[in-house]
Design a protein around this motif. Structure first.
Motif, PDB file in Angstrom:
ATOM      1  N   LYS A 864     -13.043  32.834  18.431  1.00  0.00           N
ATOM      2  CA  LYS A 864     -13.604  34.166  18.613  1.00  0.00           C
ATOM      3  C   LYS A 864     -14.549  34.481  17.478  1.00  0.00           C
ATOM      4  O   LYS A 864     -14.141  34.674  16.358  1.00  0.00           O
ATOM      5  CB  LYS A 864     -12.469  35.182  18.639  1.00  0.00           C
ATOM      6  CG  LYS A 864     -12.996  36.573  18.759  1.00  0.00           C
ATOM      7  CD  LYS A 864     -11.900  37.548  18.874  1.00  0.00           C
ATOM      8  CE  LYS A 864     -12.523  38.921  18.798  1.00  0.00           C
ATOM      9  NZ  LYS A 864     -11.656  39.956  19.055  1.00  0.00           N
ATOM     10  N   ILE A 865     -15.795  34.492  17.782  1.00  0.00           N
ATOM     11  CA  ILE A 865     -16.772  34.869  16.769  1.00  0.00           C
ATOM     12  C   ILE A 865     -16.704  36.366  16.668  1.00  0.00           C
ATOM     13  O   ILE A 865     -16.985  37.066  17.629  1.00  0.00           O
ATOM     14  CB  ILE A 865     -18.166  34.430  17.215  1.00  0.00           C
ATOM     15  CG1 ILE A 865     -18.287  32.923  17.134  1.00  0.00           C
ATOM     16  CG2 ILE A 865     -19.209  35.112  16.379  1.00  0.00           C
ATOM     17  CD1 ILE A 865     -18.957  32.427  15.924  1.00  0.00           C
ATOM     18  N   THR A 866     -16.284  36.825  15.577  1.00  0.00           N
ATOM     19  CA  THR A 866     -16.253  38.273  15.466  1.00  0.00           C
ATOM     20  C   THR A 866     -17.652  38.768  15.225  1.00  0.00           C
ATOM     21  O   THR A 866     -18.530  38.036  14.808  1.00  0.00           O
ATOM     22  CB  THR A 866     -15.337  38.715  14.339  1.00  0.00           C
ATOM     23  OG1 THR A 866     -15.769  38.050  13.179  1.00  0.00           O
ATOM     24  CG2 THR A 866     -13.916  38.366  14.652  1.00  0.00           C
TER      25      THR A 866
ATOM     26  N   PHE B 380     -18.619  35.280   6.864  1.00  0.00           N
ATOM     27  CA  PHE B 380     -17.882  34.126   6.353  1.00  0.00           C
ATOM     28  C   PHE B 380     -16.916  33.598   7.407  1.00  0.00           C
ATOM     29  O   PHE B 380     -16.678  32.399   7.508  1.00  0.00           O
ATOM     30  CB  PHE B 380     -17.146  34.489   5.070  1.00  0.00           C
ATOM     31  CG  PHE B 380     -18.034  34.401   3.867  1.00  0.00           C
ATOM     32  CD1 PHE B 380     -18.434  33.164   3.400  1.00  0.00           C
ATOM     33  CD2 PHE B 380     -18.510  35.528   3.258  1.00  0.00           C
ATOM     34  CE1 PHE B 380     -19.279  33.062   2.315  1.00  0.00           C
ATOM     35  CE2 PHE B 380     -19.349  35.435   2.169  1.00  0.00           C
ATOM     36  CZ  PHE B 380     -19.739  34.210   1.688  1.00  0.00           C
ATOM     37  N   ASN B 381     -16.383  34.485   8.181  1.00  0.00           N
ATOM     38  CA  ASN B 381     -15.529  34.083   9.286  1.00  0.00           C
ATOM     39  C   ASN B 381     -16.304  33.169  10.236  1.00  0.00           C
ATOM     40  O   ASN B 381     -15.839  32.088  10.606  1.00  0.00           O
ATOM     41  CB  ASN B 381     -15.058  35.353   9.995  1.00  0.00           C
ATOM     42  CG  ASN B 381     -14.214  35.053  11.185  1.00  0.00           C
ATOM     43  OD1 ASN B 381     -13.479  34.086  11.170  1.00  0.00           O
ATOM     44  ND2 ASN B 381     -14.331  35.866  12.198  1.00  0.00           N
ATOM     45  N   ASN B 382     -17.505  33.609  10.601  1.00  0.00           N
ATOM     46  CA  ASN B 382     -18.319  32.814  11.515  1.00  0.00           C
ATOM     47  C   ASN B 382     -18.714  31.490  10.875  1.00  0.00           C
ATOM     48  O   ASN B 382     -18.711  30.445  11.535  1.00  0.00           O
ATOM     49  CB  ASN B 382     -19.562  33.595  11.912  1.00  0.00           C
ATOM     50  CG  ASN B 382     -19.210  34.807  12.734  1.00  0.00           C
ATOM     51  OD1 ASN B 382     -18.061  34.972  13.109  1.00  0.00           O
ATOM     52  ND2 ASN B 382     -20.173  35.652  12.997  1.00  0.00           N
ATOM     53  N   LEU B 383     -19.054  31.554   9.596  1.00  0.00           N
ATOM     54  CA  LEU B 383     -19.412  30.320   8.900  1.00  0.00           C
ATOM     55  C   LEU B 383     -18.240  29.348   8.925  1.00  0.00           C
ATOM     56  O   LEU B 383     -18.423  28.150   9.172  1.00  0.00           O
ATOM     57  CB  LEU B 383     -19.777  30.645   7.452  1.00  0.00           C
ATOM     58  CG  LEU B 383     -21.207  31.095   7.186  1.00  0.00           C
ATOM     59  CD1 LEU B 383     -21.352  31.539   5.758  1.00  0.00           C
ATOM     60  CD2 LEU B 383     -22.176  29.958   7.459  1.00  0.00           C
ATOM     61  N   PHE B 400     -13.080  30.675   5.059  1.00  0.00           N
ATOM     62  CA  PHE B 400     -12.072  31.631   5.535  1.00  0.00           C
ATOM     63  C   PHE B 400     -11.428  32.362   4.368  1.00  0.00           C
ATOM     64  O   PHE B 400     -11.079  33.533   4.460  1.00  0.00           O
ATOM     65  CB  PHE B 400     -11.010  30.918   6.362  1.00  0.00           C
ATOM     66  CG  PHE B 400     -11.449  30.647   7.761  1.00  0.00           C
ATOM     67  CD1 PHE B 400     -11.889  31.694   8.563  1.00  0.00           C
ATOM     68  CD2 PHE B 400     -11.445  29.383   8.294  1.00  0.00           C
ATOM     69  CE1 PHE B 400     -12.304  31.459   9.856  1.00  0.00           C
ATOM     70  CE2 PHE B 400     -11.858  29.148   9.578  1.00  0.00           C
ATOM     71  CZ  PHE B 400     -12.297  30.183  10.359  1.00  0.00           C
ATOM     72  N   GLU B 401     -11.289  31.627   3.265  1.00  0.00           N
ATOM     73  CA  GLU B 401     -10.707  32.249   2.092  1.00  0.00           C
ATOM     74  C   GLU B 401     -11.573  33.426   1.648  1.00  0.00           C
ATOM     75  O   GLU B 401     -11.086  34.523   1.377  1.00  0.00           O
ATOM     76  CB  GLU B 401     -10.629  31.208   0.977  1.00  0.00           C
ATOM     77  CG  GLU B 401      -9.588  31.494  -0.058  1.00  0.00           C
ATOM     78  CD  GLU B 401      -9.545  30.384  -1.099  1.00  0.00           C
ATOM     79  OE1 GLU B 401      -8.784  30.523  -2.036  1.00  0.00           O
ATOM     80  OE2 GLU B 401     -10.293  29.383  -0.976  1.00  0.00           O
ATOM     81  N   ARG B 402     -12.886  33.176   1.628  1.00  0.00           N
ATOM     82  CA  ARG B 402     -13.801  34.244   1.251  1.00  0.00           C
ATOM     83  C   ARG B 402     -13.747  35.397   2.256  1.00  0.00           C
ATOM     84  O   ARG B 402     -13.787  36.560   1.879  1.00  0.00           O
ATOM     85  CB  ARG B 402     -15.229  33.715   1.214  1.00  0.00           C
ATOM     86  CG  ARG B 402     -15.638  33.261  -0.155  1.00  0.00           C
ATOM     87  CD  ARG B 402     -17.051  32.756  -0.104  1.00  0.00           C
ATOM     88  NE  ARG B 402     -17.340  31.909  -1.229  1.00  0.00           N
ATOM     89  CZ  ARG B 402     -17.634  32.363  -2.447  1.00  0.00           C
ATOM     90  NH1 ARG B 402     -17.695  33.649  -2.651  1.00  0.00           N
ATOM     91  NH2 ARG B 402     -17.878  31.547  -3.427  1.00  0.00           N
ATOM     92  N   ALA B 403     -13.664  35.017   3.528  1.00  0.00           N
ATOM     93  CA  ALA B 403     -13.621  36.059   4.557  1.00  0.00           C
ATOM     94  C   ALA B 403     -12.411  36.962   4.339  1.00  0.00           C
ATOM     95  O   ALA B 403     -12.506  38.186   4.403  1.00  0.00           O
ATOM     96  CB  ALA B 403     -13.572  35.428   5.940  1.00  0.00           C
TER      97      ALA B 403
END
Lengths: 872, 532
Positions: A864-866, B380-383, B400-403
């Protein structure tokens, strides 16, 4: 948002706490060095005038002392500095400085020293004009097409254009419709002044027209009061742009047609000479300054636009070519030739940050802040991980969805009902018509062994009983502390309750934040709802309870109702309910029987229950264990069915009311919609009594709602009666068939569903479903009956005949020896039954793992791309 | 400090400007607080000090008017939000929609039927959908959650979580908060007391009226009075000022009179082509559910203003809403040709690449955003996801850690944990995945996808009852997802409960008609029933 930053070539910070604005920066070869080298002239609101000639040894160097050619403090704020041919008789460039009430023109000259730092610069005042009005900004140019010299036009704060032909004042003109000054510029091609007025229009005035209009000063003398009534200054052209402008520039380069650029607050316009829009661009930021300059591409113009996000955008017409990050918000931007470097961008911020920069692919130094990172010690982490895994496993093995059974209570709640009624009744708002409504005090104590946060006590009794206060909030409880509250229970509604019980709950959080609940029940005395009365002989309904012990005198078991002095009450006792009806209790003198009689079936229940309870208690005290009550008469089903019918009839009524209500509501909305279209119409049509219709419908809706409410109240009473009767029937059945407690529990679950009695899901269908389920399972006669399928959805039946039939059948089967039990042979069970007792298979049972081959359930493959929330 | 009027002697503090000039300068530099304060001082000053001689009376009036107007503008600018970007549709507006032309629109002409994709948009199996059945977009806009439920009941029954709740009417909704200051109490009372204004008088003075209108509309949020003023003013301008027409249109739009707004905007466009007017007109058509007309408006606008980014972006958004992803992507690319720092376009193209199996391309777009200074949890999540799918495992976890580090609220944290759970499933660490999904639920209890995935994990462990409960939770939280229904159908079929399996499969088919597995399952079930 920009990828790159503007590369710093030379920068400095001017003064301390000085203020600068749009006009304070000018770039020109002001000392007429003839080298084509521009100098940077900066004036401040504090009155400092500075001239710089930056020549860094290498880009990014700090300011050298010899870069500052000149610094003088003038006595007044400097609003604007411009360089042009302002002195007659020479084509040399001179510096014009605009103060609030003064315009000064200076000559800037330098004397060369032997070494570079020996150069001396000074300014010499050529001439000055004192102004009558507060100036705001100015523009200059060869007004009227004069050759070789520049004239100055100053705009005052109150809207007068003052024109100066070098050393002499020419004339002044008021701008029409003036309120606040806008930017002002002069277009040499059309020989006109262009400004943006307070009406949010770009206006162009021909110099010729200005020159021949009525003189502002004369007019002022003539008509001091009415400024606007004079002959209007004829406007050359007007363009309504619908916003205020920050700046106007006219460009006239060789390769591009002459255009007027207007930087609005939200858009950026390029106009033709005649005031038509050539193009415009909507800006998604707040611009602060701009400057158009020449372009490399034929027919296009490049523009630098600075904004309040500290970004400098380079547009080629409307296409964004480059964006560079600046270290400050520019209030003014110029392009200059400095030290043989062409096209240096000079920016000035309002706190005096002056920077010369150029574009380059230096990445904008945005550095994501470092995430707090520690030296990773894998051994430690492994140990910690193992520890955590262990905890998690322990937590999950005991099924984390269901709470663990508690071994000992951390918080105990107890309720104590006082044995006597309150001396002074606490009843409030009781609807009972009796002259005195008694109340009884209940004392509730909470004892906590741990810290309980935000304990919240709720007390509830079944309507029509009510409590004086049903919610209590406490402060956090310390360990081993307690709280006590006192409240009173009384009869509120005008009917007898079906049970004389209440319960209280305490919800609280323990220290770790887990919510918990503790509860307890309490029993209310019979005196609360009835009082002793004269027994009556005749009654419609009679019940006889047999016992296996000799009869007990009422003096002993109903001591609270019987006056000991009256001997005749030993085996006859009357009860008068608060709601008005009477019940009589008789004890046989010879046989071991008790008779209860009343005019209403439902009134028998509470007395019967009280009697059996008190008898049991009495015999328990005497250590007599084999006491038992029985019932041998027939179950009063017919009377019971009447109550069911009454309740059902009211439900039907409620449905009817609901239908009518929704019908009226639809009608109401339809009328409303019609009215709305009438009102919205441009040409108003007559209402044709729609308003009367609306009013009428509204009244109908209200009347219907009232009726529905009344019906609801009746239904509630009927349901309470039905519940009482049901309790009685259950009790009689259990006495009759001598059912065990388990079976009684099933019976109660069948006839007294926990669900509320509502229109959508009422008592009748729930009980019908439950009874027919029992009939098909444990009470079934043959396997054929078991095959009957359940209708999947419960809905309100058309009538109660099926229910009655089932209940009768149910009694028959019980009489014939049916046994109530839920754990029947599972082989004959329907597959549709949900496996009860949802204990899950523990994780260790690997053999029982269900493998789903082939079509494994799909994981939703949604990485899921937020969503991006960032705004530029 | 004492401020002297006119050129005073240079004091110790240095020379001082005339207050009005200073205020005007503050306004230009967007220092609105200081500007409004200075203006208040000007307005408070008793006339005696200002008016030395009676000859200056006229000036004084002008000065007061100027200060008043400047303060009005400053107060407006402080709270200004571009009206084009504000869009909110309450339940009442949606359900009592009297502008609908047809109950059942033809495919491709309405935004109400999200399923009609012609542009080969990705299927819900690949790209998750929103509640209204549209593919998830790459950029959150006020209107991205707009999906029109078909009945009042459904509108009210839609799970109202903190993220999807919508107000009953837009009048009570975000307008009250977005870009208005009417709620902020001013110790001295409001600057302008609207009830005491003689609107007709102000309408005669165009130089004051425009600023006053914006103040009433944006600052006071009093659409009715604003409309009154605009109506009077446009009459005074003899209907020749397009600006007033646009303002009337804006008021009509807020009042829900879309057809009237359309008329005003069209009339304004006849007088003067303006980008804003085109955008407003298109917005009206979108609200009237006429995306094709809106597209035409945009295209005509582009003929007049070639290369205008907002117009191209508008087209792209419409195509995206109509499920025509490829055309949308094309237009987003056009946007980037005009303005290569457009965050929305970059984000949307990035997410398109991601969902069309090109994580490496998506990664480049997201990295670009990062370089441009966008620095938030979502990015960052998308990255992290892109890195994972592009097999750059070393970067995944640190992203993900950064996110997690940047997450501002629990919803964002939940999103990150959910995706971490996916990564864990991908590398086969089911224990970690289980914990991740649990953490998702800890952070956001309404996360239907996490419930579903947790159910699948439970199912693999053999905990049928728990899986069933989780799936039921998931499907009640998000009826628009087909996965919980489908999983439930399979689960029920395995334990032999064919009836439930069939109903669940039907729900799944409803949510995603093209799902082959569902169709096969239904077929299989039907055969079963036929055999019985």
């Amino acid at each position: 948002m920009s990828l790159f930053k503007a590369r710093d070539w030379w920068s400095t910070i001017l003064g301390e706490k000085e203020e600068f604005d749009q006009g304070c920066l000018c770039v020109a070869d002001v000392d007429n060095s003839g080298s084509g080298q521009d100098k940077i002239i900066v004036g401040s609101y504090m009155g400092y005038l500075r001239i710089f000639n930056p020549h860094p040894v290498k880009p990014g160097d700090g300011v050298q002392p010899e870069d500052l050619l000149l610094e003088v403090q003038l006595r007044e704020p400097i609003l604007q500095v411009e360089v042009g041919k302002f002195v007659s008789g020479t084509e040399g460039l001179h510096l014009a400085v605009l103060h609030c009430r003064k315009l000064c023109v200076y000559a800037v000259s330098g004397t060369l020293g032997n070494v570079e730092h020996g150069n001396q610069y000074q300014i010499k005042l050529m001439y000055e004009h004192n102004l009558q009005r507060t100036a705001c900004n100015m523009t200059y140019g060869p007004f009227g097409g004069v050759k070789g010299r520049d004239l100055i036009c100053i705009q005052s704060m109150d809207g007068m254009l003052m024109l100066f032909e070098q050393e002499s004042y020419a004339f002044g003109r008021f701008l029409p419709g003036f309120l606040l000054p806008g930017p002002l510029t002069y277009s040499s091609r059309t020989d006109s002044f262009i400004t943006v007025s307070s009406c949010r229009q770009v206006e162009s005035y021909k110099y010729q027209v200005l020159a021949f209009a009525t003189d502002a000063d004369e007019r002022q003398e003539a008509e001091q009061q009415k400024r606007s009534s004079g002959k209007r200054l004829a406007v050359d052209w007007v363009l309504n742009i619908g916003e205020q402008a920050l700046d106007i520039r006219v460009v006239c380069f060789d390769q591009a047609v002459s255009s007027v650029f207007v930087l609005g607050e939200r858009n950026f316009f390029c106009l033709k000479d005649n005031g038509q829009i050539r193009f415009m661009k909507k800006l998604d930021y707040s611009p602060s300054c701009f400057i158009p300059y020449c372009s490399v591409k034929e027919g296009t113009i490049n523009t630098l636009v600075g904004n309040h996000n500290k970004i400098l955008n380079v547009y080629q017409d409307v296409t964004l070519k480059w964006a560079a990050q600046l270290p400050h918000i520019p209030v003014s931007v110029k392009v200059a030739n400095l030290q043989d470097l062409q096209g240096v961008i000079v920016t000035l911020s309002d706190d005096g940050h002056l920077q010369c920069s150029y574009l380059g692919t230096d990445p904008s130094v945005f550095q994501a802040p470092r995430v707090e990172s520690r030296e990773i010690n894998y051994e430690e982490y492994d140990a910690e991980m193992k520890e955590l895994q262990k905890i998690i496993k322990e937590a999950t093995i005991t099924q984390d969805i269901l709470p663990k059974p508690e071994k000992h209570r951390d918080l105990v709640v107890t309720a104590e009902v006082s044995p006597n009624l309150d001396a002074e009744s606490q009843a409030i708002d009781s609807e009972v018509k009796a002259e005195a409504v008694p109340s009884v005090t209940v004392k509730i104590t909470i004892q906590s062994r741990v810290t309980a946060q935000k304990p919240n006590l709720a007390v509830c009794v079944q309507a029509p009983l009510a409590v004086t206060c049903d919610q209590f909030f406490f402060d956090d409880l310390e360990p081993d502390s307690s709280e006590t509250v006192v409240l009173s229970v009384f009869l509120k509604g005008n009917c007898s309750p079906s049970e004389l019980e209440g319960n209280c709950f305490v919800s609280y959080d323990i220290a770790t934040g887990i919510p918990k609940v503790a509860q307890c029940n309490f029993k209310l005395p019979l005196q609360l709802i009835c009082s002793p009365a004269q027994p009556s002989k005749a009654a419609n309904h009679k019940l006889t309870i047999d016992t296996n012990k000799p009869p007990v005198s009422f003096l002993t078991i109903f001591s609270d109702f019987v006056d000991p002095s009256e001997e005749d009450q030993a085996n006859v006792l009357g009860f008068q309910f608060l709601t008005g009806s009477k019940t009589t209790l008789l004890a046989s003198k010879t046989s071991q029987r008790y008779r209860i009689q009343s005019d209403q079936l439902e009134d028998l229940w509470l007395i019967t229950k009280e009697l059996t309870l008190r008898l049991e208690e009495h015999f328990k005290k005497q250590n007599c264990k084999d006491f038992a009550c029985t019932f041998s008469g027939s179950i009063p089903l017919q009377e019971y069915f009447e109550l069911i019918d009454r309740h059902f009839e009211l439900r039907l009524n409620a449905e009817k009311f609901q239908e009518l209500l929704s019908e009226r509501a639809v009608q109401f909305r339809a009328i409303e919609r019609r009215l709305l279209t009438r009102f919205k119409d441009k040409t108003p049509a007559p209402l044709q009594h729609l308003d009367t219709l609306l009013e009428g419908t509204f009244r109908e809706v209200i009347a219907l709602a009232d009726a529905a409410e009344e019906n609801q109240a009746n239904m509630f009473q009927a349901f309470t009666k039905l519940k009482s009767a049901t309790h009685l029937v259950i009790m009689l059945i259990s006495l009759w068939q001598k059912l065990s407690t388990d079976q009684v529990a099933i019976l109660e679950a069948t006839f007294l569903p926990l669900a509320e009695d509502t229109q959508e899901l009422g008592w009748e269908e729930t009980v019908d479903a439950a009874v027919s389920y029992l009939l098909r399972t444990c009470l079934s006669k043959s396997s054929k009956e078991q095959a009957l399928t359940l209708s999947s959805q419960l809905s309100m039946p058309k009538d109660t005949s099926r229910l009655k039939k089932n209940i009768t059948l149910f009694c028959d089967r019980l009489a014939k020896g049916g046994r109530l039990s839920l754990s029947t042979d599972s082989a004959t069970q329907q597959a549709a039954v949900i496996p009860g007792g949802c204990t899950t298979i523990p994780e260790s049972d690997l053999e029982e793992r269900i493998v789903i081959p082939g079509s494994t359930p799909t994981l939703p493959n949604q990485g899921k791309i937020t969503k991006q929330k960032s705004k530029p | 400090p004492r401020r002297s009027r006119g050129p005073g002697p240079a004091g110790a503090m240095g020379p001082e400007l005339e207050p009005l000039l200073q205020a005007w300068s503050y306004f230009r530099r967007r220092k609105f607080g200081q500007c409004s304060e200075l203006c208040s001082q000007l307005l408070k000053r008793p006339p005696a000090e200002q008016v030395a001689a009676s000859t200056l009376q006229a000036f004084y009036v002008i000065l007061i008017q100027a200060a008043w107007s400047l303060k009005t503008r400053a107060l407006t600018e402080m709270v200004y939000v571009d009206e084009i970007d504000i869009d909110e549709e309450g339940i009442a507006e949606m359900m009592l929609d009297e502008n609908a032309i047809a109950q059942v629109a033809r495919p491709g002409t309405s935004l109400k039927l999200p399923g009609t994709s012609q542009g080969g948009g990705p299927s819900p199996a690949v790209r998750p959908v929103t509640q209204s059945g549209r593919p998830i977009t790459g950029f959150v806009r006020p209107s991205t959650q707009s999906g029109r439920p078909s009945t009042m009941e459904q509108a009210i029954k839609t799970p109202r979580t903190g993220l999807t709740a919508r107000p009953i009417t837009s009048a009570s909704g975000r307008y009250g908060r977005l870009g208005t200051a009417s709620m902020i109490t001013n110790p001295d009372g409001p600057f302008i007391n609207l009830s005491r204004l003689n609107l007709a008088k102000y309408a005669q003075k165009p130089k004051l009226a425009k600023a006053l209108f914006e103040y009433i509309f944006h600052h006071e949020n009093d659409v009715k009075n604003a409309l009154d003023l605009a109506a009077l003013a446009t009459e005074h301008a003899q209907f020749k000022d397009w600006w007033w027409k646009v303002q009337i249109g804006k008021c009509y739009y807020r009042l829900g009179l879309y057809r009237e707004a359309e008329k005003q905007f069209k009339s304004a466009l006849k007088q003067q082509d303006m980008v804003d007017t085109i955008l407003y007109l298109a917005k009206v058509y979108l609200r009237l559910d006429q995306p094709v007309t809106a597209l035409n408006v945009f295209k005509q606008g582009l003929d007049r203003f070639p290369g205008e980014v907002t117009l191209i972006c508008g087209i792209a958004r419409i195509y995206e809403e109509m499920n025509n992803i490829s055309l949308a992507a094309e237009h987003y690319k056009d946007v980037l040709k005009q303005d290569n720092t457009h965050v929305e376009a970059i984000a949307c193209i990035g997410s398109n690449h991601f969902y069309s199996d090109q994580p490496e391309m998506a990664l480049r777009f997201y990295r670009r955003l990062l370089q441009m200074g966008v620095h938030n949890c979502q990015l960052f999540n998308n990255l992290g996801l892109c890195c994972f799918y592009a097999q750059q495992y070393d970067m995944t976890l640190s992203s993900f850690e950064r996110a997690l580090f940047l997450a501002e609220n629990e919803e964002e944290t939940a999103d990150v944990w959910y995706n971490l759970g996916h990564v864990a499933v991908g590398i086969g660490d089911l224990n970690l995945a289980y914990q991740c999904f649990k953490l998702t639920l800890v952070n956001n209890n309404d996360y239907a996808e996490a419930y579903n995935n947790l159910a699948v994990l439970e199912m693999q462990k053999g905990h049928i009852e728990q899986a069933r409960a989780l799936l039921q939770t998931a499907s009640s939280l998000a009826p628009h997802l087909y996965e919980p229904h489908f999983n439930f159908a399979i689960l029920s079929e395995k334990v032999g409960d064919l009836q439930r399996s069939y109903t669940a499969a039907q729900k799944s088919e409803e949510a995603f008609p093209g799902h082959v597995d569902t169709q096969q399952l239904i077929q299989q079930l039907k055969e079963h029933f036929a055999m019985l």
